[in-house]
Design a protein around this motif. Sequence first.
Motif, mmCIF file in Angstrom:
data_model
loop_
_atom_site.group_PDB
_atom_site.id
_atom_site.type_symbol
_atom_site.label_atom_id
_atom_site.label_comp_id
_atom_site.label_asym_id
_atom_site.label_seq_id
_atom_site.Cartn_x
_atom_site.Cartn_y
_atom_site.Cartn_z
ATOM 1 N N THR A 21 -1.223 3.426 -2.489
ATOM 2 C CA THR A 21 -2.148 4.494 -2.110
ATOM 3 C C THR A 21 -1.479 5.604 -1.310
ATOM 4 O OG1 THR A 21 -2.795 3.245 -0.139
ATOM 5 C CG2 THR A 21 -4.151 2.965 -2.122
ATOM 6 N N ARG A 22 -0.287 5.335 -0.775
ATOM 7 C CA ARG A 22 0.437 6.349 -0.003
ATOM 8 C C ARG A 22 1.888 6.428 -0.440
ATOM 9 N NH1 ARG A 22 0.107 4.375 5.781
ATOM 10 N NH2 ARG A 22 0.278 2.479 4.600
ATOM 11 N N GLU A 38 -0.799 0.631 -7.735
ATOM 12 C CA GLU A 38 -1.618 0.139 -6.625
ATOM 13 C C GLU A 38 -1.297 0.832 -5.299
ATOM 14 O OE1 GLU A 38 2.196 -2.182 -6.513
ATOM 15 O OE2 GLU A 38 0.919 -1.403 -8.094
ATOM 16 N N GLU A 75 0.784 -1.233 0.000
ATOM 17 C CA GLU A 75 0.000 0.000 0.000
ATOM 18 C C GLU A 75 0.818 1.285 0.000
ATOM 19 O OE1 GLU A 75 -0.313 -1.903 3.088
ATOM 20 O OE2 GLU A 75 -1.611 -3.340 2.111
ATOM 21 N N ALA A 76 2.083 1.221 0.384
ATOM 22 C CA ALA A 76 2.841 2.455 0.597
ATOM 23 C C ALA A 76 4.278 2.352 0.102
ATOM 24 C CB ALA A 76 2.847 2.805 2.077
#
Length: 111
Positions: A77-78, A75, A42-43
Amino acid sequence: MPLQNDQLDASLSDCLREVLDPEIGLNVVDLGLVTRAQRSSEAVMVRLTLTSRACPLGEMVLAEVRKKIAQSYPEVTRMDIRLIWHPPWTPDRITDRGYELLGRTRTRTLT
């Protein structure tokens, strides 16, 4: 001053090798500007420095880093991308590959 392997994610480092320092023309990884590059599903977290605090192109380099990461990891998000100044950059941070790309040989001093 080579970095520990756990500080630079290999895949992320490959992505960042597409970002060139606009004044020197060498990628930010082999120039030794990237001090940390880690990612999860995610990051992405990247810490980098510049060859000089007075560099007028720092925001351009950061924008290019963000762009390449977004292209390579849609993909994610951060993104936590920051300029740091400690430790300061020195030519000792240039990788052996960086010296080769510059057409130079690293000079090592004996202690």
